[in-house]
Design a protein around this motif. Structure first.
Motif, short mmCIF file in Angstrom:
data_model
loop_
_atom_site.label_atom_id
_atom_site.label_comp_id
_atom_site.label_asym_id
_atom_site.label_seq_id
_atom_site.Cartn_x
_atom_site.Cartn_y
_atom_site.Cartn_z
N VAL A 61 -9.18 5.56 -4.87
CA VAL A 61 -9.10 4.77 -3.64
C VAL A 61 -9.80 3.42 -3.77
O VAL A 61 -9.22 2.38 -3.40
N PRO A 62 -11.04 3.34 -4.30
CA PRO A 62 -11.67 2.02 -4.43
C PRO A 62 -10.87 1.05 -5.31
O PRO A 62 -10.78 -0.14 -4.99
N ALA A 63 -10.27 1.55 -6.38
CA ALA A 63 -9.49 0.68 -7.26
C ALA A 63 -8.24 0.17 -6.55
O ALA A 63 -7.87 -1.00 -6.68
N LEU A 101 0.81 -1.21 0.00
CA LEU A 101 0.00 0.00 0.00
C LEU A 101 0.85 1.27 0.00
O LEU A 101 0.59 2.18 -0.79
N MET A 102 1.85 1.34 0.86
CA MET A 102 2.67 2.56 0.91
C MET A 102 3.40 2.81 -0.41
O MET A 102 3.34 3.93 -0.93
N PRO A 103 4.08 1.81 -0.99
CA PRO A 103 4.72 2.07 -2.29
C PRO A 103 3.73 2.48 -3.37
O PRO A 103 4.01 3.35 -4.20
N VAL A 104 2.54 1.87 -3.36
CA VAL A 104 1.52 2.22 -4.36
C VAL A 104 1.09 3.67 -4.16
O VAL A 104 1.03 4.45 -5.12
N SER A 124 -9.84 -2.70 2.51
CA SER A 124 -11.06 -1.89 2.50
C SER A 124 -10.71 -0.47 2.08
O SER A 124 -9.57 -0.03 2.22
N ARG A 125 -11.70 0.24 1.58
CA ARG A 125 -11.49 1.66 1.25
C ARG A 125 -11.10 2.44 2.50
O ARG A 125 -10.30 3.36 2.43
N ALA A 126 -11.67 2.05 3.64
CA ALA A 126 -11.35 2.74 4.90
C ALA A 126 -9.88 2.56 5.26
O ALA A 126 -9.24 3.50 5.75
N GLU A 127 -9.32 1.37 5.01
CA GLU A 127 -7.91 1.14 5.30
C GLU A 127 -7.03 2.05 4.42
O GLU A 127 -6.08 2.67 4.91
N VAL A 128 -7.36 2.11 3.15
CA VAL A 128 -6.58 2.94 2.23
C VAL A 128 -6.72 4.42 2.61
O VAL A 128 -5.73 5.14 2.72
#
Length: 169
Positions: free
Chosen positions: A51-53, A32-35, A61-65
């Protein structure tokens, strides 16, 4: 999906761009961080519609992102200004006049920290050390580090940046 940004000359971003970044980095540990860093660098911000993608591709989850995006100051959800101005807020700079300098910059640009000027030219950000303590107070304008900055010197720096030639937002 489409959005304006400043890193790629106002060109839009699209789902393919996000998919390419995710595909390239999804196998990294803690992807996630590198993305998010790659999207932020390529687009100039992390479009909320992306965010959803990102969440779907990384099985989050979207909430995590969103939680990660909102936690770290490095990530933006809106396009930054043409130039980012970072003002050091660390002790050495404060002792040498950074508080007054920051107030001058805010008044001059008519924005507060974390905001972008109405014309899209400048985003103002606080930083907590630029490693230029011997030349306090320090600022960074774009990629250029400036030391011993006074309100007058800031005005000179600002006058040399030149007018924006982009189309208005």
């Amino acid at each position: 999906m489409d959005a304006r940004n400043s890193r790629n000359n106002g060109a839009g971003w699209d789902a393919r761009m996000i998919d390419e970044i995710v595909a390239r980095l999804a196998d990294k540990p803690g992807a996630l961080m590198p993305v998010l860093h790659a999207v932020n660098e390529r687009v100039g911000f992390i479009p909320p519609d992306a965010v959803p993608a990102i969440a779907r591709a990384l099985n989050l989850s979207r909430a995590e992102v969103h939680g990660v995006i909102s936690f770290y100051r490095d990530f933006r959800i809106e396009p930054p200004g043409r130039k980012i101005i970072r003002v050091c807020r660390a002790e050495s700079c404060q002792a040498m006049g950074a508080v007054a300098l920051a107030a001058h910059i805010q008044a001059r640009l008519e924005i507060d920290f974390g905001q972008t000027s109405g014309n899209g030219d400048f985003t103002l950000e606080p930083v907590y050390c630029l490693g230029n303590c011997a030349c306090s107070p320090a600022i960074v304008v774009g990629d250029d580090l400036h030391g011993r900055v006074t309100p007058r010197r800031f005005d000179e720096i600002l006058s040399k940046i030149g007018p924006d030639t982009r189309q208005p937002r």
